[in-house]
Scaffold this motif. Structure first.
Motif, PDB file in Angstrom:
ATOM      1  N   GLU A   1      10.522  -5.544   7.198  1.00  0.00           N
ATOM      2  CA  GLU A   1      10.071  -4.186   7.487  1.00  0.00           C
ATOM      3  C   GLU A   1       8.585  -4.112   7.124  1.00  0.00           C
ATOM      4  OE1 GLU A   1      10.709   0.372   5.828  1.00  0.00           O
ATOM      5  OE2 GLU A   1      12.027  -1.218   5.115  1.00  0.00           O
ATOM      6  N   ALA A   2       7.755  -3.823   8.104  1.00  0.00           N
ATOM      7  CA  ALA A   2       6.316  -3.721   7.893  1.00  0.00           C
ATOM      8  C   ALA A   2       5.890  -2.269   8.079  1.00  0.00           C
ATOM      9  CB  ALA A   2       5.573  -4.623   8.874  1.00  0.00           C
ATOM     10  N   THR A   3       5.129  -1.754   7.127  1.00  0.00           N
ATOM     11  CA  THR A   3       4.630  -0.385   7.189  1.00  0.00           C
ATOM     12  C   THR A   3       3.117  -0.419   7.368  1.00  0.00           C
ATOM     13  OG1 THR A   3       6.399   0.335   5.691  1.00  0.00           O
ATOM     14  CG2 THR A   3       4.527   1.836   5.985  1.00  0.00           C
ATOM     15  N   PHE A   4       2.646   0.372   8.340  1.00  0.00           N
ATOM     16  CA  PHE A   4       1.222   0.423   8.653  1.00  0.00           C
ATOM     17  C   PHE A   4       0.678   1.827   8.449  1.00  0.00           C
ATOM     18  CE2 PHE A   4       2.909  -3.094  11.045  1.00  0.00           C
ATOM     19  CZ  PHE A   4       1.905  -4.060  11.005  1.00  0.00           C
ATOM     20  N   GLN A   5      -0.586   1.909   8.081  1.00  0.00           N
ATOM     21  CA  GLN A   5      -1.365   3.149   8.144  1.00  0.00           C
ATOM     22  C   GLN A   5      -2.467   2.838   9.142  1.00  0.00           C
ATOM     23  OE1 GLN A   5      -2.615   4.107   4.144  1.00  0.00           O
ATOM     24  NE2 GLN A   5      -0.804   5.375   3.821  1.00  0.00           N
TER      25      GLN A   5
ATOM     26  N   LEU B   1      -1.964  -2.939   7.443  1.00  0.00           N
ATOM     27  CA  LEU B   1      -0.660  -3.230   6.851  1.00  0.00           C
ATOM     28  C   LEU B   1      -0.686  -2.789   5.396  1.00  0.00           C
ATOM     29  CD1 LEU B   1       2.132  -4.678   7.054  1.00  0.00           C
ATOM     30  CD2 LEU B   1       0.947  -6.754   6.301  1.00  0.00           C
TER      31      LEU B   1
ATOM     32  N   GLN C   1       2.526  -2.250   3.491  1.00  0.00           N
ATOM     33  CA  GLN C   1       3.723  -2.643   2.744  1.00  0.00           C
ATOM     34  C   GLN C   1       4.604  -3.556   3.579  1.00  0.00           C
ATOM     35  OE1 GLN C   1       5.891   0.435   0.513  1.00  0.00           O
ATOM     36  NE2 GLN C   1       7.748  -0.294   1.490  1.00  0.00           N
ATOM     37  N   LEU C   2       5.200  -4.529   2.895  1.00  0.00           N
ATOM     38  CA  LEU C   2       6.207  -5.391   3.508  1.00  0.00           C
ATOM     39  C   LEU C   2       7.454  -5.354   2.633  1.00  0.00           C
ATOM     40  CD1 LEU C   2       4.033  -8.510   4.379  1.00  0.00           C
ATOM     41  CD2 LEU C   2       5.110  -6.952   6.007  1.00  0.00           C
ATOM     42  N   ARG C   3       8.598  -5.229   3.256  1.00  0.00           N
ATOM     43  CA  ARG C   3       9.873  -5.265   2.531  1.00  0.00           C
ATOM     44  C   ARG C   3      10.803  -6.223   3.234  1.00  0.00           C
ATOM     45  NH1 ARG C   3      12.286   0.472   1.494  1.00  0.00           N
ATOM     46  NH2 ARG C   3      13.484  -0.727   0.011  1.00  0.00           N
TER      47      ARG C   3
ATOM     48  N   HIS D   1      14.635  -7.319   3.788  1.00  0.00           N
ATOM     49  CA  HIS D   1      16.007  -6.831   3.681  1.00  0.00           C
ATOM     50  C   HIS D   1      16.938  -8.007   3.954  1.00  0.00           C
ATOM     51  CE1 HIS D   1      14.700  -2.621   3.668  1.00  0.00           C
ATOM     52  NE2 HIS D   1      13.831  -2.976   4.600  1.00  0.00           N
TER      53      HIS D   1
END
Length: 156
Positions: A107-111, A115, A117-119, A121
């Protein structure tokens, strides 16, 4: 020169890949290289993979998420960029060994184009087609993340 006229996989050779990464970097906000590489059933990358990853990052790749080894593998950071050598199998018919049924979903979170955050799972695929998330803090989920951490080339 290789001219792309149809969809498909590009040969995993730097003479083809490096120009495409440089081109993509000029056009895209974030470049992910998704190679089919590595040694089957091994969590650890080979030297050639590490060298290729470093060249791809230098050419402009922002992240590398590999596949082929059929098991979730090592993680490394090169010049501040994440390299996931193998995510494992997602849905595949290798149910004869626990390690080939275990994988990680990234799971990659972008603003914007950054990039942030990376999570990971962890999950286990049942009946060749049913991914089931594992608790990363307990039992099988924790064991899978520990195995990936042992194979990794960084502390995380």
């Amino acid at each position: 020169a290789l001219i792309l006229t149809r969809a498909g996989a590009l040969p995993c050779k730097n003479k083809y890949i490096l120009p495409r990464i440089k081109e993509a970097k000029q056009k895209a906000d974030f470049v992910i290289v998704f190679p089919h590489w590595g040694i089957e059933y091994s969590r650890a990358p080979i030297d050639k993979q590490r060298k290729w990853a470093a060249k791809w990052i230098k050419a402009g790749a922002d992240m590398i998420t590999g596949a082929h080894s059929h098991v979730a593998g090592a993680i490394e950071e090169i010049e501040g960029k994440p390299v996931f050598y193998s995510m494992g199998n997602f849905i595949f018919d290798q149910n004869w060994r626990t390690e080939t049924m275990e994988s990680v979903l990234l799971e990659a979170t972008f603003q914007g184009d950054r990039l942030v955050q990376l999570r990971l799972h962890p999950f286990l695929t049942h009946d060749q087609a049913q991914p089931n998330f594992l608790n990363p803090a307990k039992d099988d989920g924790r064991a899978l993340l520990k195995a990936i951490r042992r194979a990794s080339l960084m502390d995380w």
